[in-house]
Structures are given as structure tokens and as C-alpha cells.
Design a protein around this motif. Structure first.
Motif, PDB file in Angstrom:
ATOM      1  N   TYR A  83       0.743  -1.263   0.029  1.00  0.00           N
ATOM      2  CA  TYR A  83       0.071  -0.171  -0.104  1.00  0.00           C
ATOM      3  C   TYR A  83       0.870   1.385   0.157  1.00  0.00           C
ATOM      4  CZ  TYR A  83       1.316   0.798   4.673  1.00  0.00           C
ATOM      5  OH  TYR A  83       2.003   1.035   5.900  1.00  0.00           O
ATOM      6  N   ASN A  90      -5.968   8.928   6.066  1.00  0.00           N
ATOM      7  CA  ASN A  90      -5.003   9.333   5.036  1.00  0.00           C
ATOM      8  C   ASN A  90      -5.942   9.798   4.040  1.00  0.00           C
ATOM      9  OD1 ASN A  90      -4.514   6.380   5.395  1.00  0.00           O
ATOM     10  ND2 ASN A  90      -3.926   6.642   3.334  1.00  0.00           N
ATOM     11  N   ASP A  91      -5.735   9.324   2.722  1.00  0.00           N
ATOM     12  CA  ASP A  91      -6.323   9.862   1.327  1.00  0.00           C
ATOM     13  C   ASP A  91      -7.873  10.407   1.694  1.00  0.00           C
ATOM     14  OD1 ASP A  91      -4.076   8.402   1.215  1.00  0.00           O
ATOM     15  OD2 ASP A  91      -4.750   7.035  -0.396  1.00  0.00           O
ATOM     16  N   GLN A 146      -9.569   7.608   4.135  1.00  0.00           N
ATOM     17  CA  GLN A 146      -9.003   6.436   4.608  1.00  0.00           C
ATOM     18  C   GLN A 146      -8.966   6.531   6.065  1.00  0.00           C
ATOM     19  OE1 GLN A 146      -6.981   3.407   2.767  1.00  0.00           O
ATOM     20  NE2 GLN A 146      -9.122   3.980   2.043  1.00  0.00           N
ATOM     21  N   HIS A 194      -1.434   4.055  10.791  1.00  0.00           N
ATOM     22  CA  HIS A 194      -2.169   3.340   9.499  1.00  0.00           C
ATOM     23  C   HIS A 194      -2.374   2.109   9.921  1.00  0.00           C
ATOM     24  CE1 HIS A 194      -2.819   1.699   5.663  1.00  0.00           C
ATOM     25  NE2 HIS A 194      -3.047   2.642   5.180  1.00  0.00           N
ATOM     26  N   ARG A 211      -4.616  -0.581  -7.527  1.00  0.00           N
ATOM     27  CA  ARG A 211      -5.487   0.179  -6.503  1.00  0.00           C
ATOM     28  C   ARG A 211      -5.807   1.666  -6.878  1.00  0.00           C
ATOM     29  NH1 ARG A 211      -0.454  -0.236  -4.249  1.00  0.00           N
ATOM     30  NH2 ARG A 211       0.270   1.569  -3.429  1.00  0.00           N
ATOM     31  N   ASP A 212      -6.769   2.180  -6.104  1.00  0.00           N
ATOM     32  CA  ASP A 212      -7.207   3.540  -6.096  1.00  0.00           C
ATOM     33  C   ASP A 212      -7.846   3.981  -7.401  1.00  0.00           C
ATOM     34  OD1 ASP A 212      -5.555   3.695  -3.819  1.00  0.00           O
ATOM     35  OD2 ASP A 212      -3.904   4.599  -4.583  1.00  0.00           O
ATOM     36  N   GLU A 219       0.478   6.453  -7.131  1.00  0.00           N
ATOM     37  CA  GLU A 219      -0.853   6.242  -6.186  1.00  0.00           C
ATOM     38  C   GLU A 219      -1.917   7.090  -6.613  1.00  0.00           C
ATOM     39  OE1 GLU A 219       0.590   6.094  -2.255  1.00  0.00           O
ATOM     40  OE2 GLU A 219       0.744   4.015  -2.391  1.00  0.00           O
ATOM     41  N   TRP A 271       3.834  10.572   4.154  1.00  0.00           N
ATOM     42  CA  TRP A 271       4.226   9.256   4.510  1.00  0.00           C
ATOM     43  C   TRP A 271       5.490   9.262   5.442  1.00  0.00           C
ATOM     44  CZ3 TRP A 271       0.687   5.807   5.582  1.00  0.00           C
ATOM     45  CH2 TRP A 271      -0.454   5.625   4.706  1.00  0.00           C
TER      46      TRP A 271
HETATM   47  C1  FRU Z   1      -1.769   6.349  -0.740  1.00  0.00           C
HETATM   48  C2  FRU Z   1      -2.624   5.046  -0.368  1.00  0.00           C
HETATM   49  C3  FRU Z   1      -3.096   4.552  -1.513  1.00  0.00           C
HETATM   50  C4  FRU Z   1      -3.821   3.181  -0.604  1.00  0.00           C
HETATM   51  C5  FRU Z   1      -3.981   3.887   0.599  1.00  0.00           C
HETATM   52  C6  FRU Z   1      -3.999   2.948   1.671  1.00  0.00           C
HETATM   53  O1  FRU Z   1      -1.683   7.298   0.705  1.00  0.00           O
HETATM   54  O2  FRU Z   1      -1.048   4.114  -0.274  1.00  0.00           O
HETATM   55  O3  FRU Z   1      -2.456   3.849  -2.481  1.00  0.00           O
HETATM   56  O4  FRU Z   1      -5.035   3.061  -1.223  1.00  0.00           O
HETATM   57  O5  FRU Z   1      -2.880   4.878   0.907  1.00  0.00           O
HETATM   58  O6  FRU Z   1      -4.263   3.721   2.782  1.00  0.00           O
END
Ligand code: FRU
Length: 885
Positions: free
Chosen positions: A81, A196-197, A213, A221, A380-381, A425, A511
Motif C-alpha cells: 500500500y 489518510n487519503d 482512509q 495506519h 489500486r485507487d 498512487e 508518509w
Molecule cells: C496512498 C495509499 C493508497 C492506498 C491507501 C492505503 O496514500 O497508499 O495507494 O489505497 O493509501 O491507505
């Protein structure tokens, strides 16, 4: 807002199977994806980075590729991730055990072998030229003040609660909240836990839905859910319960983990999905589910799932009826168990090792079809939007290499361009108007760190993002521009909204220090770093940038993305001070102002010989954040290197081969427009955002000021410059605000009157106005002021003005030279003695005056000495009036 956790974590809202035939997907080709690192051709300051330790890992974020032409082979075997290796969760944090006995965090932690093959995914670390420079940026001061706790009133104003928000709760003010040292006030932040996101952003039925997130049970996290907040105006937010569908805790360990990573939501107005009643639309969320169900080990574990909802709160996961199989590491094909089928029932795009089955007439498997032509485990995403040109849905999805898919109904997706030269991402393609033209452009956001401008068109039969400008020595590298020149903006996402308005927000963190992560040092040792949790404490860790309207503007350098903080923030302006001034190195027009929560705008025209224009914010005796424009180099600095004591800040460290340092100066080139520079500065409790160059340049930084660091200083070095500025304190959406709008107007009026000079007003009434102004100004910036004391200050000042105007001997003819600062008029260092009893004010007024209460006597926010002086003046004034009669 308080987030209510569901008591019954049972799987909710299962619906009857809705069989949808599997669409034919592109047959997988090739084994491993080849990723080409781009050259860095943007306007970022030149960074010299020490050689990467792990040479096969692309540096920094995806979005900050290594400056290398080397080809990097990315394994399909690794799930990631982000590139960090996470520490084990703190004891207090709940672990969700996975089927294979690993905890969530153990699962996240990659083996060194895996990590080496994993595309890095963090935002770029700060540019640091010399690792050791970190040590000396801030004088070591053993007696440095520790961050103090501040009392928070966390009542929600009536305006904050959206109508449909049945579950919104007015939070109780508990002790923990009261002692929260840092909390943004006009930026959205989750009440507790980690975020987060931004995710699932959609405008629907008059409300803005912001998902994000979320891990509510710890401040690192963790097993991810989607948090949820709703607003009617983009500014006042109410945090809601976590929808069941997005609650990771719903899924018991025997089914494997099911983490809800980033994704998006759309308003399916025309019911293309068929999920809604005829003639009615609804919401469809498309997001990444990560984690391996029982019986499937190794390999890709990220897939795109969907759910639908008619209110944004209750979601249904449809059974799409896809026929999938599992291919183990040795290539053996397995039918899915019933539990696995259930796990995959709402998955629209699965990872390469859970391909679609191809069967003969008898149902025997004769082959498989991967839904990921790149067969890359970083998958993802998904961000979905409606593409009017081709009248279908388009999905941008990455996590590693960028892919596009198309769909008529949000359920069946067909692979379009596989643009594996772009590694990111949270990708997003914005469709934006070019200001002042009828033209539109597509802007590709690489996780909010970089963007490219171009078009989205069919190339060789597939929908492809085609950049406008190529660059590099051989002219074949797309022009990538900085979306944010400072480190604390990541994972940008915009709201899905039908009318074309594109409002974007970013996770305001990085991060590199957001959580307490374990990073490998150059000598191979591992170090667990204390991130910003050091300052934020254990209650919450997560906050979001300002909401910004996006568009494209033409500049002398070419087309650029414009990010303008939404106009809705204007309603949050409380006390406003504006002026035209001449800035030099002596005066500070902002003297006397105390604030850690404001908006400041300045426009200035440097003269020949002007060297720099400097704004110091969040300042006390020892520390400050410095925003300054270097006229000679054309570089804007937002320097947090002296914002706090080095030993209290997140530690400097090596990450993915790059030194990272928190206390750092960040810079951006800003050209003058018609000989002028305009800056917008937004300061909240622990953040500074600066917009320049007609909002084409943005710098977002977290800073952790000491509680007494609330002063401002504005000056110019070299030839003085003409400037216009406005300063406004900002309301909080989290608590009741003291309304200073009336006072704001009266202060402006009084200041204007005072600047015109005494003229032929009487000494007494002019002095009384000065005193009342001084008291009111000080009250406005006294954190202990109450609504009552502000009202009284305003009342006193209004009266002082009235009194003054009633006491002119002859019309004013003189306009003396304007003082340059508000405090030239007064020394405003004295803080008022604030009383809260209106009765006292009234009685003071009646003693002082036989008629209308004088300004001075009702100037309730004054020191005693001032009040006595004012009373004397008032008595004198009344006597004089009597004499005249
Ligand atoms: C970006 C990320 C995404 C992922 C999420 C996981 O910050 O790494 O790629 O979906 O956070 O929390």
C-alpha cells in the motif's frame, strides 16, 4: 464529531445475487511489467540526493521517480500500500488477525526481498542537500518551551449540521478533547484515530460527501475503513458513522482480511448500473479491497469492488456473478470456495491471480482471462468519472502503473490504455476549462504531487491520456509539473459533481512522518521514527488541505493548473483588517495582532532595490515560520526550519535512499504579473498554505507552533514597497465562534477616522476614540475575549465615533500623512481586562455620563487606567456641552 462504532459487526446489507455476464477482458500478456522512470523536468528546486541505498526501488513517491534511465522490473508478487515498512501496532491498537495467522500490520510489512521489488509509493521526501545540515537549523535550546495544551470548546454550530445527516452527533467535550494540543479549526480533520487519503468524494442531493482512509482505533495506519463526513457548504463538516460496507471490522478473520483502500464514488444519475429505481439515480462507490481471503496466499491482493447507495450512508454490495478462479504460485487453477465467492461477489476488477474462468460447454475450465493486462500486484485507487465524449464511465487506476478502463454500467469494465510509464498512487483525470476560452483540457494528477496537461483520446483503438508537452533531452518525456511545492499534500481527489465544478482536496500530511514508521538506514540498521504523532498525541492523526476549485490558466510559461481555495471560505472570515501601506524594514503593520487561525492576502509591487518582502507567522521570541519573496531570484520561500525546536520535531532520516528532514525551507519560482506579486496565506492551528502566481503555485506545510507563537511580522528589505493587504481571522467549524464581524466594521470605520487626524475635533473626544479603538483592537485579538466583551468593545467604539463626530468645532480640512501601521496610532501592547458582566458596563456608563454613555466609559475591554482617563474625558465632554448650551 463523535464516530459511533457499530455494536454488531455482522455483515450487513447482503442482497440477492444479480447475475451479470462476465465481459470478455483482454487476455493477459507478458509476465512482469517494465516501468520506466521519468526524468524530472518540472520546476522544482534542484535537489541533490544521496545515492539510493536500494537501487532497484524507484525513489520517493511514485511521482518522484529516480533520475535514472534504468528500467525497473516490478514483481507481480508483492502487495503493497506504500513503500514504508510499518512498525508493529502499538499495544492499544486493535489487531485484526488474518487467516494465515499474521496480524494486519505483519501483513503490511514486507520482507526485505519483497520490499526491494516493490514500487515505492510515498510522497517525495523533502529536498535535503546535506544530511548533516539538519542538525544545526534550529539553535539547540534546552529551555525551549514545550507545546502547551489548549482548551478546546468542541461544540458544533448549528450551521455545521447537514440536514440529511441523521447520524451526526454533537460531540461531548471530554477531557481528552479539551487537552488536545493541536487541532485544525477551519480545515476538516477526523475527530479521532488515523486518516489518510480522501476517498469517495461526491456531491449528492445538496450535500458534499467526503470519505477518507480511516483507522479509528489507533493513530497509525491500520486495518483501513472509510470514514465519512458531510457538508452543505464545503466548510462546515459533520463526521458520520462509518458505513457498514466500509468497516474493515465487519469481516471476520476466517474470511481473511478485507481492508478498504482508496477509491471514488459517482452519482449514477441515469441509473446506468440498474441498481436504482427507474427514473432515479444513486451513488456508486468504486474502491480497492486489499487482503487475501482464506486459501489464497501470495501474489496480488488488490482488487476493485463496488457498492451502491441512495443516501451515502447505507450501502449495498451487489453480487455481480462473475465466474472467477484462483491461480496459485505453481500455476494450478482452483475453483473458488463459497466463502471466496462471497468475498469476490462485488469485485468488478480482480487481481491477476484471480482471473475470470473460461469454460467449455460442460463447465470445465479451459483457460483464464486476467482483468489486469499488466498483471501487476499494485492495482489500486480507482477514480471513476463520466466521459461525455464517449458516453461511458472511465476509471483511472494505478497504485503502481497507470491503467484506464471503460464501462457502460459501472459493473463491466473493459481495459483501455495501459500507461505503465506513469507510476502513481491515487491517479485522477480532471476535465477542466481553460479560463477565458471555450477550450477544455484533461489534467492528469499523479497523487496530487505532480500533474500533466493533455488530452484523453482514442489512440490505436484505446482511450489514452496524451500529454500536450514533451520534454527531456530526446523530447519524449512528458512535462510533469508540481502540484504542490511543499511536502504535506498527497493523494488529491476531487468531488464527482455534475455541473462541471471541480473541487479538490488532499490529505495534509506525508508518509515520511505521518505515522511512526520503521525505516532502514544507510548502514542497513532499522530505526523506528516518531512521526508527527509526537505533537498530535494519541487522539487523532489526520487532516485535510483547503478545498480548492480547479481550472486551467494560460501563463507565459504555458498552460498551468490553477487551485483556488473555494470562495466558501470567505464566510469564515471573522475580524478583517485591510490597508494600503508602504512596507519598509522598520514598521510592522501587523503588530498587536495575535492569531494562529487566519487568512492573509498581500499584493505588492517591488521597487528597484527592493530585496525581499517577508511575512513571519506563528511567531514567538524564538520560533517562527517565514514566508518570503526574494525579488532578485524570483523565488518564494515557505520556511519552517525555525518553526520549532529540532529535538521536538520528527527526526531526520533516510527513507528510500533519500534524506528526509522535517525542519526545512521549501521554495517555488513565482514570476511577477504586471510588476506585482500576490500571495494568499492560510494559517490554521498547525498548518500553513501559501498560494501564489494566480493560484498556480501552492505550498502546503504542517507546522507545530508553540501556543504563544501567535504574532505576525510584515516588512520589506531594501527599497520600501507599496502594498495592499488584508488580514482576517477565521471561524472554526468545530466550535462556537465569537462573532467579530460588527466589530470588524466599526474598527475599520474608526481607523479611517483616526487616520484622517484630529483636525478640529476636541482633544477629549479624539483621545476617547483613540482609547476605545485601542481597547477594541486589543479585545479582538485577546483569546480570552467573550462574545459579551466583544459586543461591549464594539458598543464603546461606536459611541466614541458618534461622540467624536458630535464634537467638531468646524469641518475637517486637514488630512495628515497616514500612519503606516495600526499600532502607530496606538501602542496596543496592553491586553484588556475583560469583564463578562454587562451590568458592570452599564453602571460604568451611567456613572460617567449624564446623557449618552461615552465611548470611553462603555469601553469595557480597557485597562482600569484607560477607563479612568476616559471617564475624566467623558465628564469633561459633558461639561463642555453644557457650557455650550
Ligand atoms: C496512498 C495509499 C493508497 C492506498 C491507501 C492505503 O496514500 O497508499 O495507494 O489505497 O493509501 O491507505
Amino acid at each position: 464529531m463523535k464516530v459511533m462504532k457499530k455494536e454488531n459487526n455482522t455483515k450487513a446489507n447482503l442482497i440477492k445475487s444479480m447475475a451479470v455476464p462476465a465481459s470478455a477482458m483482454m487476455v493477459l500478456s507478458g509476465a512482469s511489467a517494465v516501468i520506466l522512470a521519468n526524468d524530472d523536468v518540472n520546476l522544482a528546486p534542484v535537489i541533490e540526493e544521496p545515492a539510493p541505498v536500494e537501487s532497484v526501488i524507484p525513489d520517493g513517491p511514485i511521482g518522484e521517480p529516480v533520475e535514472s534511465s534504468a528500467e525497473i522490473t516490478v514483481s507481480e508478487e508483492t502487495e503493497t500500500y506504500n513503500s514504508q515498512e510499518s512498525e508493529a501496532p502499538a499495544a492499544a491498537e486493535e489487531e485484526v488477525p488474518a487467516e494465515d495467522g499474521q496480524s494486519e500490520d505483519q501483513q503490511k510489512e514486507e520482507t526485505p526481498e519483497e520490499a526491494e521489488q516493490t514500487p515505492a509509493a510515498t510522497p517525495e521526501p523533502a529536498p535535503v542537500t546535506e544530511p548533516d545540515a539538519a542538525v544545526n537549523t534550529v539553535p539547540t535550546d534546552a529551555a525551549a518551551p514545550a507545546p502547551e495544551a489548549t482548551v478546546q470548546k468542541t461544540e458544533t454550530t448549528a450551521a455545521a449540521a447537514p440536514a440529511a445527516n441523521a447520524k451526526a452527533e454533537t460531540p461531548a467535550v471530554d477531557k481528552e478533547q479539551e487537552e488536545e494540543a493541536y487541532r485544525e479549526q477551519y480545515h476538516f480533520s477526523n475527530e479521532k484515530g488515523w486518516s489518510n487519503d480522501p476517498n469517495g468524494m461526491v456531491y449528492y442531493n445538496g450535500e458534499w460527501h467526503l470519505f477518507f482512509q480511516y483507522y479509528p482505533d489507533g493513530v497509525n495506519h491500520g486495518p483501513m475503513s472509510w470514514g465519512h463526513a458531510v457538508s452543505k457548504d464545503l466548510v462546515h463538516w459533520a463526521e458520520l458513522d462509518i458505513p457498514d460496507t466500509f468497516n474493515a471490522a465487519l469481516f471476520p478473520s476466517e474470511d481473511g482480511t478485507r481492508r478498504h483502500f482508496s477509491g471514488s464514488a459517482v452519482y449514477d444519475k441515469d441509473n446506468t448500473s440498474g441498481f436504482f429505481k427507474d427514473g432515479q439515480g444513486g451513488l456508486v462507490a468504486v474502491w480497492t479491497v486489499a487482503g487475501r481471503p482464506a486459501g489464497m496466499s501470495g501474489g496480488g491482493s488488490q482488487r476493485q469492488a463496488i457498492a451502491y447507495s441512495t443516501d451515502g450512508i447505507h450501502w449495498v454490495e451487489p453480487d455481480l456473478g462473475y465466474d472467477r478462479v484462483y491461480v496459485d504460485r505453481d500455476g494450478n487453477i482452483h475453483e473458488l470456495t463459497e466463502k471466496q465467492k462471497d468475498y469476490y461477489k462485488n469485485v468488478v476488477l480482480s487481481e491477476y491471480n484471480v482471473p475470470l474462468a473460461v469454460r467449455d460447454a460442460e463447465g470445465n475450465i479451459i483457460g483464464t482471462t486476467s482483468q489486469d493486462p499488466l498483471n501487476n500486484s499494485a492495482f489500486r485507487d480507482p477514480k471513476v468519472f463520466w466521459h461525455e465524449d464517449s458516453k461511458q464511465w472511465i476509471m483511472a487506476v494505478a497504485g503502481g502503473p497507470l491503467r484506464f478502463y471503460s464501462s457502460p454500467d459501472l459493473k463491466t469494465w473493459t481495459a483501455q490504455a495501459m500507461q505503465d510509464d506513469i507510476i502513481t498512487e491515487c491517479p485522477e483525470l480532471y476535465y477542466l476549462p481553460v479560463e477565458g476560452t471555450d477550450e477544455y483540457k484533461y489534467v492528469l494528477s499523479e497523487g496530487g504531487r505532480w500533474y500533466q496537461i493533455g488530452d484523453f483520446k482514442e489512440v490505436d483503438g484505446v482511450w489514452t491520456f496524451v500529454p500536450d508537452t514533451m520534454n527531456g533531452p530526446t523530447g519524449d518525456v512528458p512535462l510533469r509539473l508540481n502540484m504542490n511545492y511543499a511536502p504535506d499534500a498527497y493523494a488529491a481527489q476531487s468531488f464527482y459533481k455534475e455541473d462541471g465544478r471541480v473541487v479538490m482536496v488532499q490529505w495534509m500530511s506525508n508518509w515520511s512522518y505521518a505515522d511512526n514508521s520503521t525505516v532502514r538506514q544507510p548502514d542497513g540498521s532499522k530505526v523506528t521514527l516518531e512521526g508527527i504523532r509526537k505533537m498530535l498525541g494519541e487522539k487523532h492523526n489526520g487532516q485535510f488541505t483547503l478545498m480548492a476549485d480547479l481550472s486551467v490558466v494560460r501563463t507565459p510559461e504555458g498552460l498551468r493548473l490553477k487551485q483556488t481555495p473555494v470562495a466558501e471560505y470567505d464566510q469564515m472570515k471573522n475580524l478583517e483588517v485591510k490597508d494600503d501601506i508602504v512596507l519598509d524594514d522598520k514598521s510592522n503593520p501587523l503588530e498587536g495582532i495575535h492569531s494562529q487561525q487566519f487568512q492573509f492576502e498581500i499584493e505588492f509591487a517591488p521597487e528597484k532595490g527592493t530585496e525581499k518582502v517577508v511575512l513571519e507567522v506563528l511567531k514567538n521570541k524564538d520560533y517562527q515560520t517565514t514566508i518570503w519573496y526574494d525579488v532578485n531570484t524570483g523565488i518564494l520561500h515557505v520556511d519552517r526550519s525555525k518553526s520549532m525546536a529540532a529535538e521536538q520535531a520528527p527526526a531526520d532520516h533516510m527513507q528510500n535512499g533519500t534524506w528526509f528532514k522535517f525542519l526545512q525551507d521549501y521554495t517555488a519560482p513565482v514570476a511577477m504579473t504586471n510588476g506585482k506579486i500576490k500571495l494568499k496565506v492560510f494559517v490554521d492551528n498547525y498548518s500553513v498554505e501559501v498560494y501564489a502566481g494566480n493560484d498556480t503555485i501552492v505550498l502546503t506545510e504542517l507546522v507545530f507552533p508553540y501556543k504563544d507563537a501567535d504574532l505576525l511580522n510584515l516588512y520589506a528589505v531594501g527599497t520600501p514597497v507599496n502594498a495592499t493587504y488584508s488580514f482576517a481571522t477565521m471561524d472554526s467549524y468545530r466550535k462556537d465562534n465569537t462573532d467579530m464581524r460588527n466589530l470588524s466594521g466599526t474598527l475599520a470605520d474608526a481607523k479611517d477616522q483616526l487616520e484622517r487626524g484630529q483636525g478640529n475635533y476636541t482633544d477629549e473626544s479624539f483621545k476617547a476614540l483613540q482609547d476605545a479603538y485601542k481597547a477594541a483592537f486589543a479585545a479582538a485579538f485577546n483569546p480570552d475575549s467573550t462574545q459579551n466583551s466583544i459586543n461591549l468593545a464594539n458598543y464603546a467604539l461606536t459611541n466614541a465615533l458618534t461622540n467624536l463626530r458630535a464634537n467638531a468645532d468646524k469641518p475637517i480640512t486637514v488630512t495628515p500623512e497616514k500612519p503606516t501601521t495600526v499600532t502607530d496610532i496606538y501602542d496596543s501592547t496592553a491586553k484588556p481586562v475583560v469583564s463578562e458582566t454587562p451590568a458592570q458596563a452599564v453602571s460604568a456608563a451611567s456613572v460617567s455620563s449624564e446623557g449618552t454613555p461615552t465611548a470611553a466609559a462603555t469601553g469595557f475591554g480597557m485597562t482600569l487606567a484607560t477607563a479612568i482617563g476616559a471617564l475624566a474625558g467623558a465628564v469633561f465632554t459633558n461639561r463642555k456641552r453644557r457650557e455650550q448650551e
